[in-house]
Design a protein around this motif. Structure first.
Motif, PDB file in Angstrom:
ATOM      1  N   GLY A   1       0.814  -1.243   0.002  1.00 25.80           N
ATOM      2  CA  GLY A   1      -0.068  -0.147  -0.126  1.00 25.80           C
ATOM      3  C   GLY A   1       0.982   1.295  -0.023  1.00 25.80           C
ATOM      4  O   GLY A   1       0.180   2.485  -0.108  1.00 25.80           O
TER       5      GLY A   1
ATOM      6  N   SER B   1      -4.070  11.038   0.916  1.00 26.39           N
ATOM      7  CA  SER B   1      -4.069   9.631   1.896  1.00 26.39           C
ATOM      8  C   SER B   1      -3.386   8.595   1.371  1.00 26.39           C
ATOM      9  O   SER B   1      -3.470   8.343  -0.047  1.00 26.39           O
TER      10      SER B   1
ATOM     11  N   ARG C   1      -3.632   4.002   2.537  1.00 26.24           N
ATOM     12  CA  ARG C   1      -3.650   2.879   3.466  1.00 26.24           C
ATOM     13  C   ARG C   1      -2.793   1.879   3.392  1.00 26.24           C
ATOM     14  O   ARG C   1      -2.646   1.197   2.061  1.00 26.24           O
TER      15      ARG C   1
ATOM     16  N   SER D   1      -1.538  -1.995   4.364  1.00 22.56           N
ATOM     17  CA  SER D   1      -1.930  -2.971   4.895  1.00 22.56           C
ATOM     18  C   SER D   1      -0.901  -4.024   5.086  1.00 22.56           C
ATOM     19  O   SER D   1       0.282  -3.919   4.573  1.00 22.56           O
TER      20      SER D   1
ATOM     21  N   ARG E   1      -4.559  11.876  12.502  1.00 20.41           N
ATOM     22  CA  ARG E   1      -4.381  12.055  11.098  1.00 20.41           C
ATOM     23  C   ARG E   1      -4.303  10.255  10.696  1.00 20.41           C
ATOM     24  O   ARG E   1      -4.693  10.049   9.638  1.00 20.41           O
ATOM     25  N   PHE E   2      -3.697   9.483  11.632  1.00 16.00           N
ATOM     26  CA  PHE E   2      -3.618   7.936  11.099  1.00 16.00           C
ATOM     27  C   PHE E   2      -4.686   7.225  11.892  1.00 16.00           C
ATOM     28  O   PHE E   2      -4.793   7.608  13.114  1.00 16.00           O
ATOM     29  N   THR E   3      -5.047   6.109  11.554  1.00 15.17           N
ATOM     30  CA  THR E   3      -5.709   4.914  12.032  1.00 15.17           C
ATOM     31  C   THR E   3      -5.253   3.649  12.100  1.00 15.17           C
ATOM     32  O   THR E   3      -5.186   3.481  11.096  1.00 15.17           O
TER      33      THR E   3
ATOM     34  N   SER F   1      -6.011  -0.021  12.598  1.00 15.51           N
ATOM     35  CA  SER F   1      -7.185  -1.045  12.897  1.00 15.51           C
ATOM     36  C   SER F   1      -6.669  -2.591  12.400  1.00 15.51           C
ATOM     37  O   SER F   1      -5.508  -2.594  11.885  1.00 15.51           O
TER      38      SER F   1
ATOM     39  N   TYR G   1      -4.195  -2.729   9.533  1.00 11.99           N
ATOM     40  CA  TYR G   1      -4.273  -1.702   8.533  1.00 11.99           C
ATOM     41  C   TYR G   1      -3.604  -0.147   9.298  1.00 11.99           C
ATOM     42  O   TYR G   1      -3.830  -0.065  10.438  1.00 11.99           O
TER      43      TYR G   1
ATOM     44  N   GLN H   1      -4.361   3.448   8.043  1.00  8.50           N
ATOM     45  CA  GLN H   1      -4.986   4.545   7.215  1.00  8.50           C
ATOM     46  C   GLN H   1      -4.335   5.936   7.533  1.00  8.50           C
ATOM     47  O   GLN H   1      -4.370   6.354   8.685  1.00  8.50           O
ATOM     48  N   MET H   2      -3.656   6.519   6.587  1.00  4.65           N
ATOM     49  CA  MET H   2      -2.974   7.608   6.715  1.00  4.65           C
ATOM     50  C   MET H   2      -3.635   8.890   6.146  1.00  4.65           C
ATOM     51  O   MET H   2      -3.613   8.708   4.876  1.00  4.65           O
ATOM     52  N   ASN H   3      -4.263   9.786   6.685  1.00  7.23           N
ATOM     53  CA  ASN H   3      -4.847  10.962   6.091  1.00  7.23           C
ATOM     54  C   ASN H   3      -3.921  12.061   6.354  1.00  7.23           C
ATOM     55  O   ASN H   3      -2.989  12.110   7.287  1.00  7.23           O
TER      56      ASN H   3
END
Length: 127
Positions: A8, A17, A19, A21, A67-69, A71, A80, A82-84
């Motif tokens: 990713g 953004s 994401r 994995s 900013r990041f999540t 999961s 994962y 997730q980077m925004n």
């Protein structure tokens, strides 16, 4: 034993953004605490985010909080990131890691306590 494969990464403009994995092999993925770290060439590896085995607890570095999540999907053996709102300073090789260490809070933030690492995926954020 668990094997980890990240994907990713890529090139994205600032504000964009991505994401990441991390797919894990093995049948015991749900027993591992998982984490994401990053490293810039010539610098020390830096903690980014961590998640408990159940996914019920997460923790983030101050530099990425909000900013990041992180999961996980234990049915898919995948974690994962997730980077925004990406910034040029987020540019690094990102690694996922798995830990069998049981902590009182369920998450592991110290890289020395992670026994399994992926090969890394490059994230480049252009200004």
């Amino acid at each position: 034993q668990v094997q980890l494969v990240e994907s990713g990464g890529g090139l994205v403009q600032a504000g964009g953004s991505l994401r990441l994995s991390c797919a894990a092999s093995g049948r015991t993925f749900s027993s591992y605490a998982m984490g994401w770290f990053r490293q810039v060439l010539g610098k020390e590896r830096e903690f980014v985010a961590a998640i408990s085995w159940s996914g019920g607890r997460t923790v983030y570095a101050d530099s990425v909080k909000g900013r990041f999540t992180i999961s996980r999907d234990n049915a898919k053996n995948t974690v994962y990131l997730q980077m925004n709102s990406l910034k040029p300073e987020d540019t690094a090789v990102y690694y996922c890691a798995a830990s069998t260490v049981k902590t009182t809070v369920g998450v592991v933030t110290t890289d020395e306590l992670y026994g399994h690492w992926g090969q890394g995926t490059q994230v480049t954020v252009s200004s």
